[in-house]
Design a protein around this motif. Structure first.
Motif, PDB file in Angstrom:
ATOM      1  N   ILE A 208      33.976  47.533  40.157  1.00 48.97           N
ATOM      2  CA  ILE A 208      34.200  46.085  40.061  1.00 48.97           C
ATOM      3  C   ILE A 208      34.336  45.672  38.599  1.00 48.97           C
ATOM      4  N   HIS A 209      35.504  45.170  38.265  1.00 47.36           N
ATOM      5  CA  HIS A 209      35.697  44.641  36.909  1.00 47.36           C
ATOM      6  C   HIS A 209      35.070  43.251  36.838  1.00 47.36           C
ATOM      7  N   PRO A 210      34.389  42.942  35.720  1.00 53.03           N
ATOM      8  CA  PRO A 210      33.680  41.653  35.655  1.00 53.03           C
ATOM      9  C   PRO A 210      34.560  40.423  35.877  1.00 53.03           C
ATOM     10  N   VAL A 211      35.854  40.504  35.563  1.00 51.82           N
ATOM     11  CA  VAL A 211      36.666  39.298  35.779  1.00 51.82           C
ATOM     12  C   VAL A 211      37.689  39.471  36.900  1.00 51.82           C
ATOM     13  N   ALA A 212      37.489  40.479  37.763  1.00 52.28           N
ATOM     14  CA  ALA A 212      38.389  40.613  38.904  1.00 52.28           C
ATOM     15  C   ALA A 212      38.211  39.403  39.806  1.00 52.28           C
ATOM     16  N   GLY A 213      39.314  38.785  40.208  1.00 50.28           N
ATOM     17  CA  GLY A 213      39.207  37.613  41.081  1.00 50.28           C
ATOM     18  C   GLY A 213      39.251  36.319  40.307  1.00 50.28           C
ATOM     19  N   ARG A 214      38.818  35.258  40.951  1.00 56.28           N
ATOM     20  CA  ARG A 214      38.961  33.934  40.365  1.00 56.28           C
ATOM     21  C   ARG A 214      37.647  33.262  40.020  1.00 56.28           C
ATOM     22  N   MET A 215      36.541  33.957  40.219  1.00 57.04           N
ATOM     23  CA  MET A 215      35.275  33.426  39.715  1.00 57.04           C
ATOM     24  C   MET A 215      34.365  34.617  39.440  1.00 57.04           C
ATOM     25  N   PRO A 216      33.314  34.418  38.643  1.00 57.93           N
ATOM     26  CA  PRO A 216      32.432  35.542  38.331  1.00 57.93           C
ATOM     27  C   PRO A 216      31.867  36.144  39.619  1.00 57.93           C
ATOM     28  N   GLY A 217      31.961  37.464  39.757  1.00 62.95           N
ATOM     29  CA  GLY A 217      31.376  38.126  40.920  1.00 62.95           C
ATOM     30  C   GLY A 217      32.126  37.918  42.224  1.00 62.95           C
ATOM     31  N   HIS A 218      33.384  37.485  42.146  1.00 65.09           N
ATOM     32  CA  HIS A 218      34.191  37.165  43.324  1.00 65.09           C
ATOM     33  C   HIS A 218      34.309  38.349  44.294  1.00 65.09           C
ATOM     34  N   MET A 219      34.612  39.535  43.744  1.00 62.54           N
ATOM     35  CA  MET A 219      34.830  40.722  44.585  1.00 62.54           C
ATOM     36  C   MET A 219      33.558  41.104  45.342  1.00 62.54           C
ATOM     37  N   ASN A 220      32.425  40.962  44.675  1.00 57.55           N
ATOM     38  CA  ASN A 220      31.152  41.325  45.302  1.00 57.55           C
ATOM     39  C   ASN A 220      30.903  40.509  46.554  1.00 57.55           C
TER      40      ASN A 220
ATOM     41  N   LEU B  37      26.724  41.530  39.952  1.00 56.20           N
ATOM     42  CA  LEU B  37      26.832  41.570  41.411  1.00 56.20           C
ATOM     43  C   LEU B  37      26.535  40.196  42.018  1.00 56.20           C
ATOM     44  N   LEU B  38      25.564  39.496  41.424  1.00 60.32           N
ATOM     45  CA  LEU B  38      25.111  38.225  41.997  1.00 60.32           C
ATOM     46  C   LEU B  38      25.650  37.005  41.253  1.00 60.32           C
ATOM     47  N   HIS B  39      26.677  37.204  40.428  1.00 58.42           N
ATOM     48  CA  HIS B  39      27.120  36.075  39.613  1.00 58.42           C
ATOM     49  C   HIS B  39      27.690  34.909  40.419  1.00 58.42           C
ATOM     50  N   THR B  40      28.403  35.211  41.504  1.00 59.15           N
ATOM     51  CA  THR B  40      28.940  34.095  42.297  1.00 59.15           C
ATOM     52  C   THR B  40      27.832  33.269  42.940  1.00 59.15           C
ATOM     53  N   PRO B  41      26.887  33.904  43.670  1.00 67.29           N
ATOM     54  CA  PRO B  41      25.787  33.093  44.206  1.00 67.29           C
ATOM     55  C   PRO B  41      24.981  32.401  43.111  1.00 67.29           C
ATOM     56  N   LEU B  42      24.812  33.066  41.988  1.00 71.10           N
ATOM     57  CA  LEU B  42      24.084  32.437  40.883  1.00 71.10           C
ATOM     58  C   LEU B  42      24.799  31.170  40.453  1.00 71.10           C
ATOM     59  N   MET B  43      26.106  31.287  40.279  1.00 69.40           N
ATOM     60  CA  MET B  43      26.862  30.138  39.817  1.00 69.40           C
ATOM     61  C   MET B  43      26.812  29.008  40.841  1.00 69.40           C
ATOM     62  N   SER B  44      26.948  29.360  42.120  1.00 72.49           N
ATOM     63  CA  SER B  44      26.956  28.273  43.095  1.00 72.49           C
ATOM     64  C   SER B  44      25.550  27.703  43.271  1.00 72.49           C
TER      65      SER B  44
ATOM     66  N   GLY C 196      40.991  43.810  43.531  1.00 70.90           N
ATOM     67  CA  GLY C 196      41.339  42.739  42.604  1.00 70.90           C
ATOM     68  C   GLY C 196      41.675  41.479  43.377  1.00 70.90           C
ATOM     69  N   TYR C 197      42.217  40.506  42.669  1.00 68.55           N
ATOM     70  CA  TYR C 197      42.485  39.217  43.299  1.00 68.55           C
ATOM     71  C   TYR C 197      43.475  39.358  44.463  1.00 68.55           C
ATOM     72  N   GLY C 198      44.370  40.360  44.383  1.00 65.02           N
ATOM     73  CA  GLY C 198      45.334  40.591  45.456  1.00 65.02           C
ATOM     74  C   GLY C 198      44.659  40.851  46.789  1.00 65.02           C
ATOM     75  N   MET C 199      43.486  41.512  46.736  1.00 64.09           N
ATOM     76  CA  MET C 199      42.743  41.747  47.979  1.00 64.09           C
ATOM     77  C   MET C 199      42.280  40.416  48.570  1.00 64.09           C
ATOM     78  N   ALA C 200      41.834  39.535  47.697  1.00 59.52           N
ATOM     79  CA  ALA C 200      41.395  38.212  48.155  1.00 59.52           C
ATOM     80  C   ALA C 200      42.579  37.432  48.713  1.00 59.52           C
ATOM     81  N   LEU C 201      43.701  37.480  48.001  1.00 57.24           N
ATOM     82  CA  LEU C 201      44.880  36.717  48.413  1.00 57.24           C
ATOM     83  C   LEU C 201      45.366  37.125  49.797  1.00 57.24           C
ATOM     84  N   SER C 202      45.415  38.444  50.063  1.00 56.77           N
ATOM     85  CA  SER C 202      45.933  38.875  51.351  1.00 56.77           C
ATOM     86  C   SER C 202      44.796  39.011  52.363  1.00 56.77           C
ATOM     87  N   GLN C 203      43.589  38.640  51.959  1.00 61.34           N
ATOM     88  CA  GLN C 203      42.406  38.695  52.835  1.00 61.34           C
ATOM     89  C   GLN C 203      42.272  40.070  53.477  1.00 61.34           C
TER      90      GLN C 203
END
Lengths: 474, 101
Positions: A354-366, B29-36, A324-331
């Motif tokens: 991967i939850h579709p809204v995990a993080g701060r933008m679409p696909g952030h975790m991926n 999976l590709l939503h971030t690159p798609l968006m950017s 989740g976003y916590g992983m991003a925050l603590s890198q």
């Protein structure tokens, strides 16, 4: 290189004027099509970039640049230089604010193009006036909205939503005022300068007030919505200038942003208007304070329990990691990868949910996991992996809260009620690596913290907790 | 609305519908690159910026034009650049092993 005067519209000229933009638009569309598969995505992006380069060359060839050539070349050179620095320097962790920042610049450019069109002194048709006004307003709000969003993501502005008295009314009134001004543009000639000023200021204020009251988990929605508006601004500016390529690409971008916004909203079970006007988070406030106390009292139990998380890891055969976003925050993505490798070396099956809204933008975790070379085949979308939790030995939540909160299925009346969540609680055992037990952004108490015997909490920075686990395994 | 203006509105709508359909096929999976990537495309407004700057007569207008061009170029070039960087990170199981890290 031939420049045909506007008056003599021969066949060649029509082909050049319609055919080339059409071809380039198709190229962009094909590039997007290629982005639907991981293998072809990078080539698709490059195809889009190539089409854009050709488009710029095309404009160079067809426009008489004479007096402004120096300014244009200088602008292109400075912009390219800054871009190279940005491209090489930006860290993946900064990607959400980077996208926000770049998006804002696009909006700014559209707004400036509209201003120059309105102030050119040439007589414009009503259509051109109205579309210029629209492009100015949408461009300006995209700019300020994106800057606020980027500032929040970068931590320059407080992350918390800021709500002013009568926020909703102010927003609506400003939108109305802009529409009235745009409608008046063709009716009241000769005051274009004043209109520009008013529309620009109103647009900037609107973007600010719209973005300042969005925070945390609603960011992905805001970012994709602003992405859409920057496309719309470009498209409308294209209408004002009579530029077909600008119109078509603007339309594509506008639609894509809107689609992503829709997907995000659906994943959070929120309507767009609820996100924009912020009904839900405000409603959650009183409950939050009360529930936090309850959960703090409950937490002491598992901490005294003797369960050794390393034993749990060793005993598990099938493992699902939920970042989740916590992983991003603590890198902590490097540590996540190391842990995954260690577990796989012991013959365990490790997957990611991967939850579709995990993080701060679409696909952030991926993106974060791709950065540390986690193969994308191991990343599963929510619908695919949810049925598998019940047959999984251990689920590890890393810095995620709302997206695994079972209250979403039961707690009617809370902001997350009805939001599809990962069924982490179905796993035989559950390990939660979170900073604290405070409710997530939605402000709803998470019953997973209540100290069930099959749930182990590791509080503190995710990176530290992971290193503890890695040391234990190694 | 003249003929050209009608065509412009039509092109906008057709492009939006086509884009919408194509983007629906992109996995999350590709939503971030798609968006950017889409974000970089929104810098297409650079075409408009170049055109209006070319038509500008005063120095002030040309300077404003230059500012707009800088903003748009950053949007386009850095946008495609970071998207490319992101996409090159996405690797399948075999490729990741091949890289040896």
């Amino acid at each position: 290189m031939t420049t045909v005067p506007e008056a003599s519209l021969g066949l060649a000229e029509i082909i050049l004027a319609i055919g080339v933009p059409l071809l380039l638009s198709l190229g962009v569309l094909y590039g997007i099509k290629m982005m639907s598969k991981v293998k072809t995505a990078a080539s698709g992006n490059r195809l889009s970039a190539l089409c854009m380069l050709l488009a710029i060359i095309y404009v160079f060839m067809r426009t008489d640049l004479s007096g402004s050539l120096v300014y244009i070349i200088l602008g292109l050179a400075i912009g390219t230089l800054i871009s190279i620095v940005i491209t090489l320097r930006v860290k993946m962790i900064q990607m959400p604010q980077m996208v926000g920042l770049l998006n804002g610049l696009g909006g700014l450019a559209s707004a400036l193009a509209a201003i120059l069109t309105l102030l050119s002194g040439e007589t414009q048709s009503g259509f051109s006036l109205v579309t210029s006004g629209l492009a100015l307003a949408v461009g300006a709000l995209t700019f300020s909205g994106s800057m606020v969003a980027a500032g929040k993501l970068q931590g320059l502005l407080p992350q918390k939503p800021k709500v002013y008295a009568g926020h909703h009314t102010i927003t609506a009134l400003m939108a109305l005022a802009m529409l009235v001004l745009i409608a008046l543009l063709p009716v009241v000639p000769g005051y274009n300068g004043m209109f520009c000023l008013l529309l620009g200021v109103l647009g900037l204020l609107f973007g600010y007030i719209f973005a300042i009251r969005v925070g945390g988990a609603d960011m992905p929605i805001t970012i994709s919505l602003l992405n859409s508006s920057s496309g719309v601004a470009a498209g409308i500016a294209g209408m004002a200038l009579g530029d077909i390529l600008l119109v078509s690409v603007g339309g594509i971008v506008g639609a894509s942003g809107l689609l992503l916004t829709q997907i995000m909203c659906r994943s959070m079970n929120r309507t767009l208007s609820a996100v924009l006007f912020g009904r839900a988070p405000a409603a959650a406030k009183p409950e939050q304070a009360q529930e936090t106390k309850a959960s703090e009292a409950a937490v002491e139990m598992p901490e005294s329990a003797p369960a050794d998380p390393v034993d749990w890891l060793i005993e598990a055969q099938s493992i699902i990691i939920i970042p989740g976003y916590g992983m991003a925050l603590s890198q902590a993505q490097e540590q996540v990868k190391t842990l995954t490798d260690l577990l796989e070396a012991k013959g365990k099956d490790v997957r990611f949910a991967i939850h579709p809204v995990a993080g701060r933008m679409p696909g952030h975790m991926n993106v974060l996991l791709a950065e540390v070379d986690v193969p994308y085949e191991k990343l599963y979308e929510m619908e695919t992996i949810n049925p598998d939790f019940s047959s999984t030995d251990l689920a590890i939540v890393i810095g995620a809260n709302d997206v695994v909160n079972p209250a979403a299925n039961t707690a009617e009346g809370t902001p997350i009620y009805g939001m599809p969540v990962l069924s982490a609680e179905d796993a035989r055992r559950l390990m939660i690596l979170n900073f604290d037990t405070k409710p997530g952004y939605a402000g709803v108490h998470n019953p997973l913290y209540d100290g069930a015997s099959n749930i182990h909490l590791m509080l503190g920075d995710a990176k530290g907790s992971l290193e503890q686990l890695i040391a234990g395994l190694g | 609305m003249t003929g050209l203006e009608g065509v412009l509105v039509l092109v906008f709508l057709v492009a939006a519908v086509l884009g919408y359909k194509l983007i629906k096929a992109v996995p999350s999976l590709l939503h971030t690159p798609l968006m950017s990537g889409m974000n970089a495309l929104s810098g297409i407004t650079i075409l408009g910026m170049i055109t209006v700057t070319a038509f500008s007569q005063s120095v002030l207008a040309r300077l404003v034009g230059m500012l707009g061009i800088i903003a748009a170029v950053i949007n386009v070039v850095a946008g495609f650049g970071v998207t490319d960087r992101m996409l090159r990170m996405f690797k399948g199981g075999k490729e990741a092993v091949g890289k040896g890290s």
